[in-house]
Design a protein around this motif. Sequence first.
Motif, PDB file in Angstrom:
ATOM      1  N   UNK A  15      29.600  43.110   4.175  1.00  0.00           N
ATOM      2  CA  UNK A  15      29.269  41.830   3.529  1.00  0.00           C
ATOM      3  C   UNK A  15      30.248  40.729   3.941  1.00  0.00           C
ATOM      4  N   UNK A  16      29.827  39.503   3.733  1.00  0.00           N
ATOM      5  CA  UNK A  16      30.678  38.350   4.038  1.00  0.00           C
ATOM      6  C   UNK A  16      30.239  37.578   5.269  1.00  0.00           C
ATOM      7  N   UNK A  17      29.335  38.169   6.089  1.00  0.00           N
ATOM      8  CA  UNK A  17      28.830  37.455   7.260  1.00  0.00           C
ATOM      9  C   UNK A  17      27.713  36.502   6.834  1.00  0.00           C
ATOM     10  N   UNK A  18      27.758  35.302   7.383  1.00  0.00           N
ATOM     11  CA  UNK A  18      26.742  34.286   7.068  1.00  0.00           C
ATOM     12  C   UNK A  18      26.297  33.652   8.381  1.00  0.00           C
ATOM     13  N   UNK A  19      24.992  33.676   8.654  1.00  0.00           N
ATOM     14  CA  UNK A  19      24.481  33.202   9.940  1.00  0.00           C
ATOM     15  C   UNK A  19      23.409  32.142   9.712  1.00  0.00           C
ATOM     16  N   UNK A  20      23.496  31.067  10.491  1.00  0.00           N
ATOM     17  CA  UNK A  20      22.519  29.980  10.490  1.00  0.00           C
ATOM     18  C   UNK A  20      21.680  30.093  11.756  1.00  0.00           C
ATOM     19  N   UNK A  21      20.357  29.978  11.640  1.00  0.00           N
ATOM     20  CA  UNK A  21      19.468  30.062  12.799  1.00  0.00           C
ATOM     21  C   UNK A  21      18.739  28.740  12.961  1.00  0.00           C
ATOM     22  N   UNK A  22      18.653  28.270  14.193  1.00  0.00           N
ATOM     23  CA  UNK A  22      17.891  27.050  14.474  1.00  0.00           C
ATOM     24  C   UNK A  22      17.481  27.058  15.956  1.00  0.00           C
TER      25      UNK A  22
END
Length: 439
Positions: free
Chosen positions: A432-439
């Motif tokens: 846990x703790x990973x945060x990913x933005x997709x665009x």
Amino acid sequence: MELEPELLLQEARESVEAAQSYRRELSQRLQGLREARRQIKESASQTRDVLKQHFNDLKGTLAKLLDERLVTLLQEVDTIEQETIKPLDDCQKLIEHGVNTAEDLVQEGELAIRGGIGEQNEKLWSFTKKASHIQLDSLPEVPLLVDVPCLSAQLDDSILNIVKDHIFKHGTVASRPPVQIEELIEKPGGIIVRWCKVDDDFTAQDYRLQFRKCSSNHFEDVYVGSETEFIVLHIDPHVDYQFRVCARGDGRQEWSPWSVPQIGHSTLVPHEWTAGFEGYSLSSRRNIALRNDAESSGVLYSSAPTYFCGQTLTFRQVDVKRSDAQTLGSSGKYSEHAGASDLKSPEFMPSFLGSAVFVNGKEMTNQLPAVTSGSTVTFDIEAVTLGSTNNNEGGNFKLRVTISSNNREVVFDWLLDQSCGSLYFGCSFFYPGWKVLVF
């Protein structure tokens, strides 16, 4: 030779269509001229108002500053006058007291003398005794004029020339802003804005980008920095947005005039993660996924196959709590029960696992930098034309994939049994703790 009636009628119709097309083109050019004229007239009117307001404010501020300086100098005169006049007042009081004492003593002595020695012996004795107690030879010291202040004002008339030179150089009028928006490129859920300088004499230190929905009255800042390109995210599809940019000159505090606003929109559907996957939580727009549970190990997929060949698929690590394994990839298929290891299977697009790259299920020797907080990983795919075969089996379709991260990239081909018009994408984080933005 006369034309046949049918040919003559056809030629007439073609001439009418050509005239109509010509009229439409001229009308569009007239509209463009009207918009250009309106821009010149409106910007000239706004510039006049800005100049008048600025110089009126400047005059008011200068008058206020001059008045404040005059009050300060007058107060200094008052202070010096009061402090230096007090010793003179004290000395004057002492002298006036001595004059009065001497006058009284003179009158008393003259009366005693007129009385004679016989009759007024006691008066003479009393007067003489009184006079002996008064220090008639002690005189107070009066300062010389050169030793007391002589106030004056030192006023340098050269300030007028200095102010005049600054005023004559203050402000400029430009026919166009020093920076303009060069290109608007649509992205899924975003628009890439590129701008450039159009004034070679202007040295830019920073740029400032703003945008707004065309239905809104207020621009908002989205970028301030030295780059000449920025992707504006959270763009709703099929909605018009206005963009404008300005610049700050090297060593200056004020911003330049705004560029001519440009209107852009995106027709591409935003990329979204699928909601409801165990172990992941999503942002309101569902383009940011946070790994918040260490128990489950499934793959988080996109909600739809929204990635198409020719586009750039970008993953940005918004936040990383620790450097643990993560997998990014895409697929033509979707499975609710896929595990993290499935992203390395042949049916998946080449995947990026930290720094290892998997193609058709096999790990490649090429390595990419490890993903950390703020890292960006991009996937670019283009279809490769293969020679004709007797059937469409056995890897008859090929996609050329480029994975880029931190100014390094790997390029390879992905063989498919059938063409794939659009692709899903997925990610999997072990901790846990990973945060990913997709665009």
